[in-house]
Enzyme design. Structure first.
Site, PDB file in Angstrom:
ATOM      1  N   ASP D 408       7.217 -24.706  -5.292  1.00  0.00           N
ATOM      2  CA  ASP D 408       6.638 -23.366  -5.426  1.00  0.00           C
ATOM      3  C   ASP D 408       6.313 -23.004  -6.872  1.00  0.00           C
ATOM      4  OD1 ASP D 408       7.098 -23.223  -2.755  1.00  0.00           O
ATOM      5  OD2 ASP D 408       8.883 -21.948  -2.922  1.00  0.00           O
TER       6      ASP D 408
HETATM    7  N1  LIG Z   1      16.174 -20.006  -9.213  1.00  0.00           N
HETATM    8  C1  LIG Z   1      16.355 -18.789  -8.742  1.00  0.00           C
HETATM    9  O1  LIG Z   1      17.038 -17.956  -9.356  1.00  0.00           O
HETATM   10  C2  LIG Z   1      15.731 -18.376  -7.455  1.00  0.00           C
HETATM   11  C3  LIG Z   1      16.153 -17.174  -6.913  1.00  0.00           C
HETATM   12  C4  LIG Z   1      15.564 -16.759  -5.730  1.00  0.00           C
HETATM   13  C5  LIG Z   1      14.565 -17.526  -5.135  1.00  0.00           C
HETATM   14  N2  LIG Z   1      14.184 -18.683  -5.694  1.00  0.00           N
HETATM   15  C6  LIG Z   1      13.060 -19.444  -5.068  1.00  0.00           C
HETATM   16  O2  LIG Z   1      13.351 -20.803  -4.995  1.00  0.00           O
HETATM   17  C7  LIG Z   1      12.143 -21.540  -5.166  1.00  0.00           C
HETATM   18  C8  LIG Z   1      12.365 -22.483  -6.301  1.00  0.00           C
HETATM   19  O3  LIG Z   1      11.220 -23.302  -6.483  1.00  0.00           O
HETATM   20  P1  LIG Z   1      11.340 -24.839  -6.719  1.00  0.00           P
HETATM   21  O4  LIG Z   1       9.985 -25.304  -7.069  1.00  0.00           O
HETATM   22  O5  LIG Z   1      12.439 -25.132  -7.663  1.00  0.00           O
HETATM   23  O6  LIG Z   1      11.836 -25.402  -5.323  1.00  0.00           O
HETATM   24  P2  LIG Z   1      11.086 -25.370  -3.905  1.00  0.00           P
HETATM   25  O7  LIG Z   1       9.780 -24.713  -3.995  1.00  0.00           O
HETATM   26  O8  LIG Z   1      12.091 -24.814  -2.959  1.00  0.00           O
HETATM   27  O9  LIG Z   1      10.797 -26.875  -3.620  1.00  0.00           O
HETATM   28  C9  LIG Z   1      11.830 -27.822  -3.672  1.00  0.00           C
HETATM   29  C10 LIG Z   1      11.223 -29.147  -3.272  1.00  0.00           C
HETATM   30  O10 LIG Z   1      12.201 -30.155  -3.532  1.00  0.00           O
HETATM   31  C11 LIG Z   1      11.981 -31.208  -2.608  1.00  0.00           C
HETATM   32  N3  LIG Z   1      13.235 -31.911  -2.407  1.00  0.00           N
HETATM   33  C12 LIG Z   1      14.297 -31.520  -1.693  1.00  0.00           C
HETATM   34  N4  LIG Z   1      15.265 -32.433  -1.719  1.00  0.00           N
HETATM   35  C13 LIG Z   1      14.793 -33.463  -2.448  1.00  0.00           C
HETATM   36  C14 LIG Z   1      15.317 -34.730  -2.831  1.00  0.00           C
HETATM   37  N5  LIG Z   1      16.549 -35.125  -2.462  1.00  0.00           N
HETATM   38  N6  LIG Z   1      14.548 -35.523  -3.615  1.00  0.00           N
HETATM   39  C15 LIG Z   1      13.323 -35.145  -3.988  1.00  0.00           C
HETATM   40  N7  LIG Z   1      12.777 -33.971  -3.637  1.00  0.00           N
HETATM   41  C16 LIG Z   1      13.511 -33.134  -2.892  1.00  0.00           C
HETATM   42  C17 LIG Z   1      11.459 -30.559  -1.349  1.00  0.00           C
HETATM   43  O11 LIG Z   1      10.381 -31.347  -0.825  1.00  0.00           O
HETATM   44  P3  LIG Z   1      10.650 -32.509   0.208  1.00  0.00           P
HETATM   45  O12 LIG Z   1      11.395 -31.891   1.338  1.00  0.00           O
HETATM   46  O13 LIG Z   1       9.311 -33.013   0.538  1.00  0.00           O
HETATM   47  O14 LIG Z   1      11.481 -33.522  -0.531  1.00  0.00           O
HETATM   48  C18 LIG Z   1      10.899 -29.220  -1.813  1.00  0.00           C
HETATM   49  O15 LIG Z   1       9.519 -29.090  -1.642  1.00  0.00           O
HETATM   50  C19 LIG Z   1      11.046 -20.561  -5.471  1.00  0.00           C
HETATM   51  O16 LIG Z   1      10.324 -20.252  -4.311  1.00  0.00           O
HETATM   52  C20 LIG Z   1      11.828 -19.361  -5.934  1.00  0.00           C
HETATM   53  O17 LIG Z   1      11.152 -18.163  -5.707  1.00  0.00           O
HETATM   54  C21 LIG Z   1      14.762 -19.143  -6.844  1.00  0.00           C
END
Ligand SMILES: NC(=O)c1ccc[n+]([C@@H]2O[C@H](COP(=O)([O-])OP(=O)(O)OC[C@H]3O[C@@H](n4cnc5c(N)ncnc54)[C@H](OP(=O)(O)O)[C@@H]3O)[C@@H](O)[C@H]2O)c1
Ligand SMILES: NC(=O)c1ccc[n+]([C@@H]2O[C@H](COP(=O)([O-])OP(=O)(O)OC[C@H]3O[C@@H](n4cnc5c(N)ncnc54)[C@H](OP(=O)(O)O)[C@@H]3O)[C@@H](O)[C@H]2O)c1
Lengths: 481, 93, 93, 481
Positions: D408
């Site tokens: 994301d």
């Molecule tokens: N950090 C915060 O404080 C916080 C707070 C609230 C909300 N959020 C939300 O969390 C999200 C964070 O974004 P992000 O880009 O870090 O994560 P993300 O959008 O949730 O994407 C994580 C990706 O990691 C891949 N993944 C999972 N396990 C894996 C593995 N073992 N090896 C390789 N890839 C793996 C998944 O794809 P596959 O399944 O294809 O592997 C997934 O698409 C945002 O939408 C944000 O708004 C974050």
């Protein structure tokens, strides 16, 4: 009025003061911040007035009217170049207010007052428990004594600072014995406070405190050089804050504590910033003269035969072909009231596509932010005012630096001459630029009393004359080119 | 005495807050900061009003009060006005 | 009631101070900040100790106190230790 | 012990908490800050213990020993990747402590306690002035009621958050009626508080408060998605701070007020930072589902025939000739525990003279600063971790971006697709780089459930596989080259 409501309003006033200072952290919100702070003051005053149960408002009205008129006239008439004096004077009035309030409180509780000068040397027969019994009474009396002391020192000290800045007083006088003499004076004043606390009716003690403290203010500040006055003013301002906070303890008043602490920290932090920028300790500013190292350096030896001077027209020709110019203003710009002229020169250069920035040293001029205020008055956008740390790396890519009325803050000795009294003071490295133009009236030194090797460098041109006149001539020449 | 502890706590917190806020003020605004806090220190006006308006005290008290009110008002009015003048210049651009 | 005003003043100042301090914490340290403040909120342990140590109250009070002390201690000890572990990693370099 | 001394020590503890948070503003001083904060806690606890006049320390000792052991084991055993869960759990315990303390306080003042379950539905005959007369009594009772409420909600809410983060609970359940149902629950709980305040002996009311609040915690948090848990935890943490400050008012205790306010503001500010970084309102996080816009976008349409995949070895060949590489980690790096592997890859690149930096999005992972902690664990110097605003302008000069487990936070739809649910969320503009390598297990979406056009771009290579494995293979290939 319900005391809870009064206290609550005082708290609101305190919060408004906080918001006011918060506003000052950004130029955009600063005006609103100042108004919030003023609103807090208004609230505090109004609620106090509503809370007073008096039949005779005449003294109050008279004081507010006189004070309001005098204050407004001063504030609206003062020239921006005289801002340091203005702050010194206002600070002195604040000290005077503290002094008289504490005295009034003292006589109110005593319930009697001297009727003639003869009374002053007698001890009034009073109930010594009038100020409260036991510890409480002692605390109240100590607070009164200290407030009188601090208030009186602030009053005369600020007035001396004012006279020095206004150049009414040029010489420096001090107590024989310097710091030790002052120390003895202070000890004597504190002893008088103790006598007063032990026997509150002892008018002689009170008169002694007032007299000694007024003299102490004079003797403390008179030996200090004019350029160090801003440090003194900031420090005295800080004292007056601490005094207000102390009073807050005695009265259990939140707004006094909050306002006093804010003023106290502000003064101390500004003091520290100035000392760091000058690479001197506070003790050195207050008690030391500048180190004697200055004598060793012979100005003639540095300047002889190496100084090149130029006419404004020649400088204009140099500017014509420049791509980037940095203007470095100092105390001389304030003296010459040249800020508008400087702005016009910058406009003329910008009209020719030259990039112009201002390099601002933290202690250029005679108070922190002095140059910023002057240039803001001349409507220079504050984004163009660049702080020392950010402008220094850019000098190498600068074609011409125009130093106007600045001296110490550009002196390379601070960087290189280890024995020099200003050694270690961070400076604007204007000598790294391709060409340097220095506008001042002569080769005479700045505040630190040191010759400036910058003036003798090969790529430096001296333009002798009053700052404003020289700049105006440059602008004219540039516009005709 | 419990009140004294609370006042002390208030004092300490105000000092901390003062440090955090003042260190955030940019050098550009240091002169207005100086005159502005100078005006704030005129809060002693509150004490001056009480002195000038006290009934039944010796005349001397009211006279001292009058002087105090005058000086404090100059400090307050002058301080805020001059700060406002300076800040208004910064705002124009 | 005067005390209440003072407590209120203290509360307001703490909030201001909190805002100034927390906004200065860099994003790098946000996770430790979260666990660290979590540990600070275990200050309720003080209340728990009073409950667990109250004499002459119904047994239920002491039992509740025991639970409270246990939970608060986990919060405090766990919070500070884990924060320390994280921060030590930042310090290494 | 003299209560003045006790209060004074509490104030010192409060100051130590402030200094602790001040320390956290710089990585260098953070460890010391945390220790100062812990010292403050120790002081507060010790002085409380000395001040307790009890004959029976057994409950206290038992609680401290059990709690200390459990807490230490948890803290020392937990893996860095599970930090969000850990914080959630600790927060829940904190809530539980508040709940039980308020209950204990309640029964202490009542002086009687139910002896059997049957007693719970009776009203105990008690002197209703036990809590204090008039306003004071009411305030005390209201504070008890609110603390029970907030404590119980925090307890169950945090436990749900923990289960979701630990993936023990995957589905979302909520009250029928959503926010309205929750609102009714809250109103009912508050009504029970009122009953309790009116008749403190009314045990039924107290039992009702506890039961409703525990359920409310469940129902409030269960419908919220796993990735939004950090926001929930920060908010609950903030609540527990406010609850502590409230208790401080009742007890007139300075340290509770100071500590509570600090925790309260910290939670709120972190909540706000997260919401801003996700470009969503707090209400949307708590009550809204992600906007339905996602359905309109057909993943197949975006990806079909346009996705290029590659083997780690091919990527290694690309890295060999790169000058500057940026690594962008996301939640998947935490899932794969790949932080050490990533660090080794970076080392291998740096050994070849390649400039390597990390681009850190504020909400990458599952809590603020999540990536920083993981990379710090792998001993990546924190100067190499570059924030979004500073890294974004550098992507154009970057040869290869390695996106590992992030989705994301790199999705260009946030910038371009106006109808998209994440439209407006600031992202890392990795697509501006010359080449992009994305390591993840499949084309499945990230938390927001959206397809990512980045994966279909011409200059993007997908490396399918577990994050750690793929990175290790790249490193091996690079080292052999
Ligand atoms: N950090 C915060 O404080 C916080 C707070 C609230 C909300 N959020 C939300 O969390 C999200 C964070 O974004 P992000 O880009 O870090 O994560 P993300 O959008 O949730 O994407 C994580 C990706 O990691 C891949 N993944 C999972 N396990 C894996 C593995 N073992 N090896 C390789 N890839 C793996 C998944 O794809 P596959 O399944 O294809 O592997 C997934 O698409 C945002 O939408 C944000 O708004 C974050
Ligand atoms: N700003 C603060 O807060 C602060 C506080 C404490 C101390 N100080 C001290 O004040 C000094 C400030 O340095 P600075 O470089 O700004 O000033 P400076 O070193 O005092 O030099 C000012 C120069 O301006 C020239 N000048 C005076 N009137 C002039 C006029 N009408 N036209 C043109 N030039 C004129 C003088 O030379 P001529 O006589 O040859 O014209 C003098 O050399 C430093 O030593 C600093 O430590 C500043």
């Amino acid at each position: 009025m319900n005391p809870n409501i009064v206290n609550f309003v005082y708290l609101i006033a305190g919060i408004l003061f906080i918001l006011g200072i918060k506003g000052l952290t950004k130029p955009k919100t600063a005006v609103r911040g100042n108004m919030l702070s003023a609103l807090g003051m208004l609230l505090a005053v109004v609620v106090t007035l509503l809370n007073i149960n008096t039949v005779d408002y005449s003294y109050i009205v008279a004081g507010v009217v006189v004070g309001g008129i005098v204050g407004s006239i001063m504030a609206l008439r003062i020239q921006m170049t005289s801002m340091p004096q203005m702050v010194a004077l206002l600070n002195g009035f604040g000290g005077g207010a503290s002094l008289t309030i504490a005295l009034a409180e003292y006589f109110t509780v005593l319930g009697v007052a001297p009727q003639s000068f003869a009374d002053l040397v007698t001890s009034l027969a009073v109930d010594s428990s009038a100020f409260g019994v036991g510890v409480e009474g002692t605390i109240a009396l100590v607070a009164i004594g200290l407030t009188v002391l601090i208030g009186a020192v602030t009053l005369t000290g600020s007035l001396v600072a004012f006279s020095k800045l206004q150049e009414l007083m040029k010489k420096s006088y001090g107590l024989p014995g310097g710091p030790i003499g002052n120390g003895l004076f202070l000890v004597a004043a504190l002893a008088a406070v103790v006598c007063m606390v032990i026997n509150p009716g002892n008018l002689v003690a009170m008169v002694t405190i007032v007299a000694l403290a007024l003299l102490l203010g004079l003797f403390l500040v008179m030996p200090i050089g004019g350029a160090d006055m801003p440090v003194v003013i900031a420090l005295l301002n800080s004292y007056s804050g601490i005094a207000a906070a102390l009073a807050g303890f005695v009265l259990g008043n939140t707004v006094l504590i909050i306002a006093g602490s804010l003023v106290g920290t502000s003064g101390l932090i500004l003091t520290q910033i100035m000392c760091v920028a000058m690479n001197r300790s506070l003790a050195n500013v207050l008690f030391g003269k500048m180190a004697a190292g200055g004598e060793k350096i012979d100005a003639d030896e540095i300047y002889a035969g190496k100084v090149t001077s130029a006419q404004p027209e020649e400088v204009a020709m140099m500017l014509e072909v420049a791509k980037r110019v940095v203007i470095v203003p100092g105390y001389g710009m304030a003296m010459a009231q040249a800020q508008h002229a400087v702005r016009e020169l910058a406009d003329a250069m910008e009209a020719r596509g030259i990039e112009v920035e201002y390099g601002i040293h933290p202690v250029a001029g005679r108070m922190p932010g002095h140059m910023n205020v002057l240039l803001a008055e001349a409507e220079v956008p504050y984004d163009n005012l660049v702080e020392m740390d950010r402008i220094n790396p850019t000098f190498e890519d600068t074609d011409v630096v125009i130093v106007i009325g600045a001296n110490d803050v550009t002196n390379p000795m601070a960087r290189e001459a280890e024995g020099s009294p200003i050694y270690g003071m961070p400076i604007l490295n204007v000598d790294k630029a391709k060409n340097v133009v220095v506008i001042k009236r002569s080769l005479s030194p700045g505040f630190a009393g040191l010759p400036n090797p910058l003036f003798a460098m090969d790529h430096t041109l001296m333009v002798y004359g009053d700052g404003k006149k020289a700049v105006v001539e440059m602008t004219t020449a540039l516009n005709q080119a | 005495m419990e009140i004294l502890i609370l006042l002390l706590a208030l004092f300490v917190l105000s000092l901390f807050l003062g440090v955090e806020l003042i260190t955030k003020v940019p050098p550009t605004l240091h002169t207005p900061l100086m005159s502005g806090t100078n005006a704030v220190s005129g809060i002693t006006l509150v004490g001056a009003l009480l002195a000038a308006g006290s009934d039944g005290s010796p005349m001397l008290v009211n006279v001292l009060g009058f002087i105090a009110v005058t000086l404090a008002t100059i400090n307050v009015v002058g301080g805020y006005l001059v700060t406002n003048r300076m800040l208004a210049m910064f705002k124009r651009k």
